[in-house]
Design a protein around this motif. Structure first.
Motif, short mmCIF file in Angstrom:
data_model
loop_
_atom_site.label_atom_id
_atom_site.label_comp_id
_atom_site.label_asym_id
_atom_site.label_seq_id
_atom_site.Cartn_x
_atom_site.Cartn_y
_atom_site.Cartn_z
N ALA A 6 0.83 -1.21 0.00
CA ALA A 6 0.00 0.00 0.00
C ALA A 6 0.86 1.26 0.00
O ALA A 6 0.59 2.21 -0.75
N VAL A 7 1.90 1.27 0.81
CA VAL A 7 2.78 2.44 0.86
C VAL A 7 3.53 2.58 -0.47
O VAL A 7 3.64 3.68 -1.01
N PHE A 8 4.04 1.49 -1.00
CA PHE A 8 4.74 1.55 -2.28
C PHE A 8 3.81 2.04 -3.39
O PHE A 8 4.21 2.84 -4.24
N LYS A 9 2.57 1.60 -3.38
CA LYS A 9 1.61 2.04 -4.40
C LYS A 9 1.39 3.55 -4.30
O LYS A 9 1.35 4.25 -5.30
N GLU A 10 1.29 4.02 -3.07
CA GLU A 10 1.09 5.45 -2.84
C GLU A 10 2.24 6.28 -3.42
O GLU A 10 2.03 7.39 -3.92
N ILE A 55 9.29 7.49 3.26
CA ILE A 55 8.61 6.23 2.95
C ILE A 55 8.85 5.20 4.05
O ILE A 55 7.93 4.52 4.49
N SER A 56 10.09 5.09 4.49
CA SER A 56 10.39 4.11 5.55
C SER A 56 9.67 4.46 6.84
O SER A 56 9.20 3.58 7.55
N GLY A 57 9.57 5.75 7.13
CA GLY A 57 8.83 6.18 8.32
C GLY A 57 7.37 5.79 8.25
O GLY A 57 6.78 5.35 9.24
N LYS A 58 6.81 5.94 7.06
CA LYS A 58 5.40 5.58 6.88
C LYS A 58 5.21 4.07 7.03
O LYS A 58 4.28 3.61 7.70
N ILE A 59 6.10 3.29 6.43
CA ILE A 59 6.01 1.83 6.54
C ILE A 59 6.18 1.39 7.99
O ILE A 59 5.36 0.63 8.51
N CYS A 60 7.20 1.89 8.65
CA CYS A 60 7.45 1.51 10.04
C CYS A 60 6.28 1.93 10.94
O CYS A 60 5.85 1.16 11.80
N GLY A 61 5.78 3.13 10.73
CA GLY A 61 4.66 3.61 11.53
C GLY A 61 3.42 2.75 11.35
O GLY A 61 2.74 2.41 12.33
N GLN A 62 3.13 2.38 10.11
CA GLN A 62 1.96 1.54 9.86
C GLN A 62 2.15 0.12 10.38
O GLN A 62 1.22 -0.49 10.89
N LEU A 63 3.36 -0.40 10.25
CA LEU A 63 3.64 -1.73 10.81
C LEU A 63 3.43 -1.72 12.31
O LEU A 63 2.79 -2.62 12.87
N GLU A 64 3.96 -0.69 12.97
CA GLU A 64 3.83 -0.61 14.42
C GLU A 64 2.38 -0.48 14.86
O GLU A 64 1.93 -1.19 15.76
#
Length: 128
Positions: A29-33, A88-97
């Motif tokens: 989802a983040v990559f698509k964004e 991007i990494s912040g968004k991925i990590c935040g959503q994972l958490e």
């Protein structure tokens, strides 16, 4: 980007698949964004990220996240040098958490920044 298929197990019989699928959906989802897609130029780096995600799932399942502290300057330098990858990494990590109810350390974010930066660089090197 379905790294769970590489494990060669039945999705219903392996408890890690549920977590793997959640991680996969979040990253996709983040990559698509951000318009990040696997292509011929970045496929090796994309596959490396998938392997990293497999190990992340295992570490989360086993509660063995890396607690070794990297040099604090690394993350600051990456933030300055690679702002898009950092975002991007912040968004991925935040959503994972938030979605998985886990806490990732700064090492995971640094690893994501490195993987994402390579994907972005290789995608930009696409010949017309």
């Amino acid at each position: 980007m379905h790294f769970i298929n590489a494990k060669g197990v039945d999705a219903e019989s392996d408890p890690t698949d549920t977590l793997s699928m959640k991680v996969n959906r979040i990253v996709n989802a983040v990559f698509k964004e951000y318009g990040i897609k696997r292509n011929l130029n970045n496929q090796n780096y994309f596959d490396r990220l998938m392997i990293h995600l497999q190990y992340l799932v295992e570490r989360v399942q086993n509660k063995t996240l890396d607690d070794h502290v990297l040099n604090n300057n690394i993350e600051q330098d990456f933030h300055r040098l690679y702002p898009k990858s950092y975002e991007i990494s912040g968004k991925i990590c935040g959503q994972l958490e938030s979605n998985l109810k886990i806490t990732l350390n700064e090492n995971e974010r640094v690893y994501f920044i490195i993987h994402i930066q390579r994907l972005i660089q290789e995608s930009e090197n696409v010949l017309p």
